[in-house]
Design a protein around this motif. Structure first.
Motif, PDB file in Angstrom:
ATOM      1  N   GLU A 142     -12.645  20.327  42.718  1.00  0.00           N
ATOM      2  CA  GLU A 142     -11.489  19.728  43.390  1.00  0.00           C
ATOM      3  C   GLU A 142     -11.547  18.202  43.331  1.00  0.00           C
ATOM      4  OE1 GLU A 142     -12.000  23.809  45.018  1.00  0.00           O
ATOM      5  OE2 GLU A 142     -13.335  22.122  44.543  1.00  0.00           O
TER       6      GLU A 142
ATOM      7  N   PHE B 102      -7.053  20.341  49.706  1.00  0.00           N
ATOM      8  CA  PHE B 102      -6.839  20.075  48.285  1.00  0.00           C
ATOM      9  C   PHE B 102      -5.346  20.090  47.960  1.00  0.00           C
ATOM     10  CE2 PHE B 102      -6.359  21.882  43.937  1.00  0.00           C
ATOM     11  CZ  PHE B 102      -6.899  20.820  43.219  1.00  0.00           C
TER      12      PHE B 102
ATOM     13  N   ALA C 192      -7.554  27.080  43.798  1.00  0.00           N
ATOM     14  CA  ALA C 192      -7.833  26.021  44.766  1.00  0.00           C
ATOM     15  C   ALA C 192      -6.568  25.647  45.544  1.00  0.00           C
ATOM     16  CB  ALA C 192      -8.393  24.802  44.047  1.00  0.00           C
TER      17      ALA C 192
END
Length: 965
Positions: A683, A786, A779
């Motif tokens: 990330e 994120f 993600a």
């Protein structure tokens, strides 16, 4: 035919006959109408820079216009003549005195006649040509900058008939005129004073005027109408607190009085921190409210008029425990606190905690503090109205100012400035220098009412003593020094003497930074180092209030060898980006335009300008301490941690600066303690890529694709993406699409860069459709932090593409780009920044960027120290790499103009890695030669003709050499 004749012929052909002709556009005819940045002031300044003689023949002239031109006329190395008149009595004696004070300029006055002198012509003689601007503009600030004007600029050779006609007309005007002298002005003043003057138009912001109108006449100006509506909307929404942020001199008191009139409270309390402010506040409230005198009272010292409807009190009196006990918490249904940024003090907190009004309004010009007090939190983050200095100047709410940065006294090569001891600060030579600069830049036509800000109280006292023995323009100076040791009564008496004309200057250190109202101040002299942009703005603000008979404010700033000189442009331009490029460009643009917000101007002499640039080059603007302070300031304003888009919308720190300081903004938030959760390796790498490569908004294509894919995780076809680009007005050809894909799958980048960005594609192209890689979508779906940061970067990048760049994603002339930016925007197959070596012919994209570092440092080897040089704003002498001949393949491609040549330049390596884009160029006059110096290697020299000339200020910036002190 000479080069100038050829150039002028082509330019006139381009302008009058055929706009498709390839011309340098240096002498081309131009209509100047004060639109699209092409102002009459800019045109005059441009012509002064390249002429050796000028003649202005204009009917009307104002002191403000002379102030706009003053630095350029002082820097002018040629001869000049100004012809004006007494037509209609427009020109004031003050204007004539300012003209007489211009050194090296001959001034003539054409006699008034029944025919009327109404000329508006400007003639500039160059070495081999003559340029004239003829049309509708007089020499007034508004005619030079704001009014809708039509002026034609045209050029001709010395033997052209129009040149003879112009010179003949100017000669006839001079022959009929009288040379301007002091006696002529004295005689004119006697008759001018008897002529009827047009009535003064009152401003709706009566706080800005010295003469207030009769009761019942106060109406809100456009800004105040907007503010009052927003305050009422806030109240209608159930809020009972608000803070108004309004620059000094913009009428905060009148605005608050107008809101009180709209609210119609049963009882109102107005709180100030200085007793001497109360009487003027009462006067202004009386004018707005049109209430009987018996409704107004004071609570200060021995005055205890608590039974009045409108009570005006000092915080010192109110906060005493015995006095607070006398006031019931619900006594006032409307409470106003002036200069509310001081409310962090215990005295204010006691008062605010005690009172329970229906509505609490705070007013301040400087809400950002250094004492950790959050004024916004105190008012529940309700800011219905905010107008800072630049916006107020544009709205004509303040008096225009003309800032002159001048070099402090130099003795034996050393600048005598604030760091010197007292004896040197007030040495005879330094005082002589001060007097000379005041005579040069200060008012010659109007009585001065000035403030001198010194570095020390003993300096102020001794300087005042010495100045009282000196004269300016033949008049003995009358000055007084004030410090915190002087009583309120002594300060008030000195201010009264200044306003009445009994004093010329008050010298002080910082007691006048705020909380004092002297509308008539027309000159501010800064004899001290700028330690704070806030204090600089406060001291500048002492002279920005409008007043009857006040044409403009003059600011004379003596600049020494200070490391923090960079704070001066930050304060003057209101630039809080912490981006050196932004500040440097604003200085250059101000020089180019001749003016900043509204009718104001910023000028530096040659040495001071170099000191500012040198200070800017060596400072670390984006230090973590500076970034953290800016972060906290905006957090205080919002009541939450700001996102990158907040920095963009509130025009504070450049989002790219704060986002990339710690690789990405998530990591920055960890660093400053605003976020406990750390990003995972993948990330973090993705956010580092987005922040470092796409956030700047220089090309919106990648951002638009990401935005679309985040909303359509199953993918988007190439056709649909192309249609989106077309609908957005963006280039969508195959080379651009290929470049976008190479950036997003990381194949564009070097191996080291790709590793830094996670070494995995962000977007893949398969079967005619784009899609996010699975790790991104996972993600995105599972990590809310994120997701927030990705969305923030994409939104902010698109915002910058729209508001900072022209949205096209193409190279923009005047903008700055790194070598990597250029590789990307020219659709190169990969990032080849490390192998460009000044220029590179790229056959893949069919382009050749050329990078010029104009001033090469001493560390540069002789084999690469080329003598590149501008010949004029349109032409650059340029050299290839060493060991190249006319037969070299890359050289032949350039010489024969087989592919587009894109020229980029920076002044020196201190500017960083970015270059100004100067535009497309054409190679001309290539020849084989040898490098200078010991190496003597073969090199090819040529001229590069730019498609359009660069701005004159940028040209001067590159060409200027650091002056020797």
């Amino acid at each position: 035919m000479s080069d100038t004749a050829s150039q002028l012929t082509l330019d006139n052909t381009f302008g009058f006959l055929n706009s498709h002709v390839n011309a340098d556009q240096v002498f081309h005819p131009t209509l100047i109408s004060n639109s699209d940045g092409q102002t009459m002031l800019k045109a005059i300044l441009d012509e002064l820079k390249r002429s050796r003689n000028f003649v202005f023949s204009v009917a009307f002239i104002t002191p403000n216009a002379i102030a706009l031109l003053k630095q350029s006329l002082l820097d002018y190395r040629g001869t000049g003549t100004i012809i004006t008149s007494t037509y209609l009595g427009f020109n004031s004696p003050a204007a004539f005195r300012e003209l007489l004070n211009l050194k090296g300029v001959d001034v003539y006055v054409h006699p008034d006649s029944t025919a009327g002198f109404h000329a508006k012509g400007y003639i500039f003689e160059q070495e081999e040509s003559t340029t004239a601007i003829v049309g509708s503009s007089n020499l007034t600030a508004k005619a030079l900058l704001k009014n809708h004007e039509w002026n034609l600029r045209f050029s001709a050779l010395p033997d052209g008939d129009i040149v003879h006609q112009l010179k003949s007309a100017a000669h006839a005007h001079i022959e009929a005129s009288t040379a301007l002298t002091r006696k002529w002005i004295d005689d004119y003043e006697l008759t001018w004073a008897l002529q009827p003057r047009p009535p003064l138009q009152a401003s709706a912001s009566m706080e800005s005027l010295g003469d207030l109108p009769p009761r019942g006449m106060i109406v809100a100006n456009s800004m105040q109408v907007e503010a009052l509506a927003e305050i009422q909307t806030l109240r209608d929404g159930g809020e009972n607190r608000a803070v108004v942020v309004s620059a000094t001199g913009t009428g905060k008191t009148i605005l608050s009085a107008l809101d009180v009139r709209a609210y119609a409270p049963k009882r109102m309390l107005f709180v100030v921190h200085r007793e001497q402010i109360l009487d003027r506040a009462i006067d202004e409230f009386k004018l707005v409210l049109n209430a009987p005198d018996s409704d107004f009272g004071k609570f200060v010292g021995s005055k205890r008029d608590l039974d009045r409807r409108y009570v005006f009190a000092s915080i010192q009196s109110l906060s005493r425990p015995e006095n607070l006990r006398e006031i019931s918490p619900d006594t006032f249904d409307y409470v106003l606190i002036d200069e509310v940024h001081r409310a962090g003090a215990a005295s204010y907190r006691k008062l605010i905690d005690h009172l329970q009004p229906d509505f609490l309004l705070g007013m301040t010009a400087t809400p950002e503090r250094t004492d950790d007090f959050n004024v916004f939190e105190l008012f529940d983050y309700n800011v219905p109205y905010e107008i800072r200095l630049q916006k107020a100047l544009k709205a004509d709410m303040l008096a225009p100012f003309h800032y002159y940065g001048v070099t402090d006294y130099v003795k034996n090569g050393e600048v005598i400035d604030q760091v010197a001891d007292l004896s040197r600060l007030v040495a005879t030579e330094r005082v002589d220098h001060l007097i000379a600069q005041i005579e040069k830049y200060g008012h010659a036509g109007a009585p001065v009412k000035g403030l001198i800000f010194c570095s020390k109280n003993d300096e102020a006292a001794e300087l005042s003593r010495i100045l009282n023995q000196r004269a300016v323009h033949g008049q003995l100076l009358r000055t007084r020094a004030l410090s915190g040791a002087n009583s309120v009564e002594e300060r008030e008496r000195a201010v009264q003497m200044l306003e009445s004309g009994e004093l010329d200057y008050i010298a002080t250190v910082d007691i006048f930074n705020e909380g004092i109202d002297i509308p008539s101040v027309n000159q501010v002299v800064m004899l001290r180092q700028t330690l704070s942009s806030i204090v600089f703005t406060q001291q500048l603000g002492r002279g920005l209030r409008k007043a009857a008979g006040k044409d403009h404010l003059v600011v004379i700033d003596f600049i020494g060898n200070y490391a923090n000189n960079y704070l001066i442009p930050i304060a003057l331009f209101g630039d809080s980006t912490l981006n050196k490029d932004s500040i440097r460009k604003k200085i250059i643009d101000a020089q180019e335009a001749g003016a900043i917000a509204g009718l104001s101007s910023v000028n530096f002499d040659a040495i001071s300008r170099q000191k500012i640039f040198a200070s800017l080059a060596t400072t670390t603007l984006d230090s973590m301490s500076n970034l953290k302070k800016s972060f906290v300031d905006l957090k205080n304003r919002l009541g939450r941690s700001p996102q990158l888009i907040d920095f963009a919308r509130f025009d504070t720190v450049d989002p790219t600066v704060i986002a990339t300081k710690q690789k990405n903004y998530w990591t920055f938030l960890n660093k400053v303690g605003a976020l406990d959760v750390q990003a995972g390796a993948f990330e973090g790498a993705v956010l580092t890529f987005l922040s470092g490569e796409l956030l700047n908004g220089k090309r919106p294509h990648e951002l638009l694709l990401l935005e679309t894919l985040l909303s359509h995780p199953k993918g988007v076809t190439v056709e649909r993406y192309q249609n989106l680009l077309a609908a957005s007005g963006l280039v969508n050809d195959s080379p651009t699409l290929n470049s976008v894909q190479a950036v997003l799958d990381l194949t564009f980048f070097t191996e080291a860069e790709a590793a830094k960005y996670g070494a995995e594609p962000i977007v893949i192209l398969r079967d005619g459709a784009y899609s996010l890689v699975e790790k991104i979508t996972m993600a995105w779906d599972t990590d809310t932090i994120f997701r927030m940061h990705v969305r923030d970067v994409v939104d902010t990048g698109l915002y910058l593409a729209r508001h900072r760049y022209n949205w096209s994603g193409q190279l923009e002339v005047g903008r700055r780009y790194s070598r990597k930016d250029v590789c990307r925007l020219l659709n190169w197959q990969s990032n080849q920044q490390s192998t460009i070596y000044g220029y590179k012919v790229d056959t893949f994209s069919d382009s050749c960027p050329i990078f010029v570092t104009y001033h090469k440092g001493s560390a540069v080897s002789e084999s690469t120290k080329y003598e590149d040089e501008f010949l004029n704003p349109s032409t650059l002498t340029w050299h290839t790499r060493s060991r190249r001949t006319l037969a070299s393949g890359e050289v032949k491609a350039i010489v024969e103009n087989r592919l587009p040549l894109h020229v980029f330049a920076k002044k020196d390596d201190a500017e960083g890695t970015d270059f100004y884009y100067l535009g497309r160029a054409t190679s001309q006059d290539a020849r084989q030669t040898k490098m200078s110096g010991k190496s003597g290697h073969d090199v090819v020299s040529m001229t590069l003709g730019l498609a359009s000339p660069i701005e004159s200020s940028l040209y001067e910036y590159f060409a200027a050499k650091t002056p020797v002190i």
